[in-house]
Design an enzyme around this catalytic site. Sequence first.
Site, PDB file in Angstrom:
ATOM      1  CG  HIS A   1      -2.073  -0.911   1.154  1.00 47.54           C
ATOM      2  ND1 HIS A   1      -3.256  -0.600   0.510  1.00 47.54           N
ATOM      3  CD2 HIS A   1      -2.238  -2.162   1.641  1.00 47.54           C
ATOM      4  CE1 HIS A   1      -4.098  -1.617   0.616  1.00 47.54           C
ATOM      5  NE2 HIS A   1      -3.511  -2.581   1.292  1.00 47.54           N
TER       6      HIS A   1
ATOM      7  CE  LYS B   1      -6.730  13.451   0.256  1.00 44.73           C
ATOM      8  NZ  LYS B   1      -6.794  12.344  -0.674  1.00 44.73           N
ATOM      9  NE  ARG B   2      -1.912   8.357   6.545  1.00 48.89           N
ATOM     10  CZ  ARG B   2      -0.743   8.251   5.924  1.00 48.89           C
ATOM     11  NH1 ARG B   2       0.353   8.761   6.463  1.00 48.89           N
ATOM     12  NH2 ARG B   2      -0.647   7.619   4.764  1.00 48.89           N
TER      13      ARG B   2
ATOM     14  CE  LYS C   1      -2.447  10.467   2.804  1.00 42.25           C
ATOM     15  NZ  LYS C   1      -3.060   9.698   1.696  1.00 42.25           N
TER      16      LYS C   1
ATOM     17  CB  THR D   1     -10.383   4.642  -0.789  1.00 39.12           C
ATOM     18  OG1 THR D   1      -9.942   5.059   0.501  1.00 39.12           O
ATOM     19  CG2 THR D   1      -9.657   3.372  -1.187  1.00 39.12           C
TER      20      THR D   1
ATOM     21  CE  LYS E   1     -14.129   5.949   1.406  1.00 38.82           C
ATOM     22  NZ  LYS E   1     -13.329   6.163   2.622  1.00 38.82           N
TER      23      LYS E   1
END
Length: 836
Positions: free
Chosen positions: A380, A571-572, A577, A679, A683
């Site tokens: 991952h 998100k984290r 990111k 993911t 969504k």
Amino acid sequence: MTREYESSLKVLVNRPNSELSELKKLTTDADTLAANFKHYFNHTLGRSGNCDKTHYYYSALVMTVRDRLMERWKETQLSYDEGDCKRAHYMSLEFLMGRALSNSMLNLDITEEVRKALHRFGLELEELREAEPDAGLGNGGLGRLAACFLDSCATLGLPVRGYGLRYEYGMFRQKIEHGRQIEEPDHWLRDGHPWEMERPEYTVRVHFGGRTVHRRGYDGSLVVDWVDTNDVLAVPYDILIPGYRNNTVNTLRLWKGEATDEFDLDEFNEGSYPEAVAAKNDAEHITMVLYPNDKSENGKELRLRQQYLLASATLQDVITHWLMNHNGFGQFADKNCFQLNDTHPTIAVAELMRLLIDIYGLEWNRAWEITTRTMAYTNHTLLPEALEKWPVRLFQKLLPRSMEIIFEINARFLEQVSHQWPGDNDRLSRMSIIEEGGEKMVRMAYLAIVGSYSVNGVAQLHSELLREGLFRDFYELWPHKFNNKTNGVTQRRWLAMCNPELRQLINNTIGEDWISDLDQLQKLAPHAKKAAFRKKWRAAKQHNKERLAKLVERKCGVRFNTEAMFDVQVKRIHEYKRQLLNVLHVIHLYNRIRKGDTENWTPRCVLIGGKAAPGYMRAKRIIRLVNNVAAKINNDPLVGDKLKLVFFPNYRVSAMEVICPGTDLSEQVSTAGKEASGTGNMKFMMNGALTIGTLDGANIEIREEVGDDHFFLFGLNAEEVQQRQGGYDPNAIIAADNDLSQVMSLLESGYFNPLEPGLFNDVIDSIRDPNDPWMTAADFADYVRAQQQAAERYRDQDAWVASSILNTAGSGKFSTDRTMRQYNEEIWKLHCEKKK
């Protein structure tokens, strides 16, 4: 386990289904549900009409719903046993399940009957739903993916059982005080968990510490005894996982660490109270907290204990069940598969070898054949630093027998490498499971690859980069092992349940089949051209935006204008990111407003949310920056409703269930080549949000499905990022870009931290650093361009709504139903003649 118990259990599991079919099924009409609810409330919980605690109403309702799941669960498990099915065992340190009540009612098709039943007692279903705590047994995408996988496996009728840990405290509860992240314990089990069933009869013993003794057996073979160990009991708790309206209910089994003896009575009587309960406390600490901080030596040891407890308890459980129904291990590899969700459970490779050799007496080659035919590994991450490595000395202290087995696996593996590439010592060093150097380390990802028959990435780009980069040596040795399985999400939770307004519109337009066959959403595409349908679609979106605006106002004290674009990144919090890039753009917009550059302005409400790991100081500083910028913007009368920014605290599954239906623009802006899949992007797309993103992870496939015109692309691609390494000059980029120069000037002047000079210097330095791996400055200008494109599109609501419809219509590929079918067809190959 006693022979008598084994015998009685065999009788139970071998009962024919015909006996079960003769039992009267529980009905799901409102009358029966109301009677059951009243019984549990009055008799099981001992409450009366004077009780006004919502928790007890919620618990009584859970028991009522769980009864319906229980009878289906028993039938499912008996059918699997009778069919002698091949089974997959999904091992993950994270299962971010969220709330179960709404999902269970949806899958059982009893939501409206439950609502009617509750009305008889003057109760509202929505209030009871809110009483359920999130089962926060995960950190983010990895755990939520595991939860979606289980939902899809049950819906597809696949005999798959999840295995994880029952953490007493889940992911920490995040508070924001003066812009700072404050971590508080998330004691999600404080009021109990009525969905779970304790299964003490399946308790297993797990060893730690001690030493190994090598001796010759009666037949002259080498025997290894692991002695003087400190043992812990792993006690299982089962949670029922229902499929969508198919009477299949699978299992998630979570292990809790407990002491073998409650306490030392002699020490207790002598007054040595802490010492008396030390063993109990040590055992229970293993499953006390999700992801203990592993910066310290004690933290590292506890983390490794968690991983070994999961692996050993799970393998013992599977083998025990196998031997109750089979003689020996002749067909074990044909009937079992262990899917390792990232590197966390990969100690299972060595543990299965230990059990087969030391406990069941198989010789090495036979045990290795079984192991390498049953283990499958999912990677991952593309970040080398995120691939787990453990010190050899820690292994030798905590798991001495496992370390011996890993050494032997590595020696035999390197012999194979040497045969393939004679004299290539550099390759031997690169591929060794044991990393040499200042301190020898065990490379857990390499152990997983060597011990597995399948290695998969989770998006097309991710899998390509694994083959070409991170695991290239292994791919050249075993190309047949490597494959891709693009992630997905379950549409049951992430559209049908969390977005009832849109669900009803879709049902009325194309029927309900999409809930179990997401490709059916393609039928929506022609309706994007119909003005009447676009009007209904926009009305559903506005309803969801109002719901989200109320949540934001309640949690953040800021009112969002629902006519504005809702621009969301949740998100984290991590540098790759690039929440930082998002904040820089918000500062750019704010600077434009201050300068009066607001012609043809698109009002925008920006929401950022996520948790930073407690020890990740840069991520925590970015959270502080978001909050400081928000405070300045939201209190500036010059800005008004043109721009709002909030940091949403304690982001979690139940919050996302409100956030994603109300989002217009989905921020998926990671540095290309760094995100495995994502993911959240799926969504948002499924709920009709448009994506602004890089060519990273599953963004590439999302863009392929929806088309270039309905995706706002920007930034360097993965190859370009790689090419820029070593010659990257962010300061030259900043100097040449007037917009970015002004943003940096505001930051560097202390405009957002006037009372704390230098507060954001480390963040500023990271942007200007030529070694910045995230290349924030390099992508800024193109990001601003894409954001302007999105703003212009949003002003044309007809065009925006049409794109929104097409995003939902194109999301069919991103169902975990598709993902799980591919896992099954290409990796697990499960087959079961499950009786109706």
